[in-house]
Design an enzyme around this catalytic site. Sequence first.
Site, PDB file in Angstrom:
ATOM      1  N   LYS A   1       0.832  -1.209   0.000  1.00 30.28           N
ATOM      2  CA  LYS A   1       0.000   0.000   0.000  1.00 30.28           C
ATOM      3  C   LYS A   1       0.865   1.258   0.000  1.00 30.28           C
ATOM      4  CE  LYS A   1      -2.129  -0.910   3.924  1.00 30.28           C
ATOM      5  NZ  LYS A   1      -1.481  -2.178   4.328  1.00 30.28           N
TER       6      LYS A   1
ATOM      7  N   ARG B   1      -9.711   0.910   9.200  1.00 27.01           N
ATOM      8  CA  ARG B   1      -9.243  -0.422   9.557  1.00 27.01           C
ATOM      9  C   ARG B   1     -10.253  -1.202  10.371  1.00 27.01           C
ATOM     10  NH1 ARG B   1      -3.392   0.649   9.299  1.00 27.01           N
ATOM     11  NH2 ARG B   1      -2.130  -1.102   9.917  1.00 27.01           N
TER      12      ARG B   1
ATOM     13  N   ARG C   1      12.349  -5.239   5.419  1.00 28.13           N
ATOM     14  CA  ARG C   1      12.277  -3.893   4.846  1.00 28.13           C
ATOM     15  C   ARG C   1      12.893  -2.821   5.746  1.00 28.13           C
ATOM     16  NH1 ARG C   1       5.687  -2.682   4.803  1.00 28.13           N
ATOM     17  NH2 ARG C   1       5.479  -2.437   7.038  1.00 28.13           N
TER      18      ARG C   1
ATOM     19  N   ARG D   1      14.464   1.031  10.607  1.00 31.48           N
ATOM     20  CA  ARG D   1      13.514  -0.079  10.518  1.00 31.48           C
ATOM     21  C   ARG D   1      12.398   0.169  11.505  1.00 31.48           C
ATOM     22  NH1 ARG D   1      15.987  -4.779   8.009  1.00 31.48           N
ATOM     23  NH2 ARG D   1      18.109  -4.132   7.508  1.00 31.48           N
TER      24      ARG D   1
ATOM     25  N   ARG E   1      -0.448  -8.371  13.398  1.00 28.05           N
ATOM     26  CA  ARG E   1      -1.023  -7.346  12.516  1.00 28.05           C
ATOM     27  C   ARG E   1      -1.876  -7.992  11.423  1.00 28.05           C
ATOM     28  NH1 ARG E   1       4.420  -4.606  11.071  1.00 28.05           N
ATOM     29  NH2 ARG E   1       3.218  -3.393   9.569  1.00 28.05           N
TER      30      ARG E   1
HETATM   31  P1  AMP Z   1       0.687   0.797   9.350  1.00 27.39           P
HETATM   32  O1  AMP Z   1       1.823   1.738   9.095  1.00 27.39           O
HETATM   33  O2  AMP Z   1      -0.529   1.163   8.536  1.00 27.39           O
HETATM   34  O3  AMP Z   1       1.074  -0.645   9.204  1.00 27.39           O
HETATM   35  O4  AMP Z   1       0.262   1.007  10.880  1.00 27.39           O
HETATM   36  C1  AMP Z   1       1.156   0.722  11.926  1.00 27.39           C
HETATM   37  C2  AMP Z   1       0.384   0.583  13.232  1.00 27.39           C
HETATM   38  O5  AMP Z   1      -0.268   1.826  13.540  1.00 27.39           O
HETATM   39  C3  AMP Z   1      -0.719  -0.456  13.215  1.00 27.39           C
HETATM   40  O6  AMP Z   1      -0.239  -1.774  13.503  1.00 27.39           O
HETATM   41  C4  AMP Z   1      -1.642   0.077  14.313  1.00 27.39           C
HETATM   42  O7  AMP Z   1      -1.105  -0.182  15.599  1.00 27.39           O
HETATM   43  C5  AMP Z   1      -1.558   1.585  14.090  1.00 27.39           C
HETATM   44  N1  AMP Z   1      -2.577   2.065  13.122  1.00 27.39           N
HETATM   45  C6  AMP Z   1      -2.343   2.645  11.907  1.00 27.39           C
HETATM   46  N2  AMP Z   1      -3.490   2.981  11.307  1.00 27.39           N
HETATM   47  C7  AMP Z   1      -4.477   2.574  12.144  1.00 27.39           C
HETATM   48  C8  AMP Z   1      -5.902   2.621  12.078  1.00 27.39           C
HETATM   49  N3  AMP Z   1      -6.551   3.129  11.020  1.00 27.39           N
HETATM   50  N4  AMP Z   1      -6.597   2.127  13.147  1.00 27.39           N
HETATM   51  C9  AMP Z   1      -5.977   1.610  14.222  1.00 27.39           C
HETATM   52  N5  AMP Z   1      -4.643   1.525  14.339  1.00 27.39           N
HETATM   53  C10 AMP Z   1      -3.896   2.000  13.309  1.00 27.39           C
END
Ligand code: AMP
Length: 215
Positions: free
Chosen positions: A13, A88, A127, A160, A172
């Site tokens: 994404k 999410r 990554r 990282r 996740r």
């Molecule tokens: P990401 O960079 O999108 O993988 O997000 C990293 C972490 O941030 C996730 O594992 C969640 O802990 C938190 N996070 C990011 N976006 C959301 C969201 N829309 N709702 C809840 N937690 C989020």
Amino acid sequence: MNLILLGPPGAGKGTQASRLVKQRGLVQLSTGDMLRAAVAAQTPIGIAAKQVMDAGQLVSDAIVNGILSERLDHADARAGFILDGYPRTPAQAQELDAMLAAKGLKLDHVIELLVDEEALVDRITGRFTCAKCGEGYHDRYKLPAVEGVCDVCGNDVFKRRPDDNAETVRTRMAEYRAKTAPILPHYEAMGIVAHVDGMADMDAVAAAIDAILDA
Ligand code: AMP
């Protein structure tokens, strides 16, 4: 043009969103990036979110809805945005509908990146990014041309994410399956969902997304 990129962690994404930013002048609204910035700045939100993020769990809807709504009000979002990592949960999807209606905005596409979860663990655990310009790299698939030097900006410091380890990645993914995948029917009912093979190489994924946006 306003779109949502949907898919489990590591589906690509962020990579596709930054390409669309460069090529189409859209803004990337990544709630993960916003939360990481809050953690780095040690704001009250960042302090509350850090542990939850490190465990691979979802931050509360109230926090995330608040930061996203505030970010949508910046003038640049009017030129078109890509939501990356939001919504999410079904509650976030509902809140997004209300937010967009109140701001006079609408969604044009929801693009889901379809992926093989085992392959994603391999993708994510290797990554890293340039600490200065954010260019993405990978231990096995995309090392800088000169070891230790960013191809794009020449910087020599990389970082990282603390949540990019195998155990957290599995949490996740489970969160994605349990809480995020169930929002798809909502957008399917609106007739705006398209699916793309996220396991194809980056250029093929890009071409498939472009075909949807230009249809
Ligand atoms: P990401 O960079 O999108 O993988 O997000 C990293 C972490 O941030 C996730 O594992 C969640 O802990 C938190 N996070 C990011 N976006 C959301 C969201 N829309 N709702 C809840 N937690 C989020």
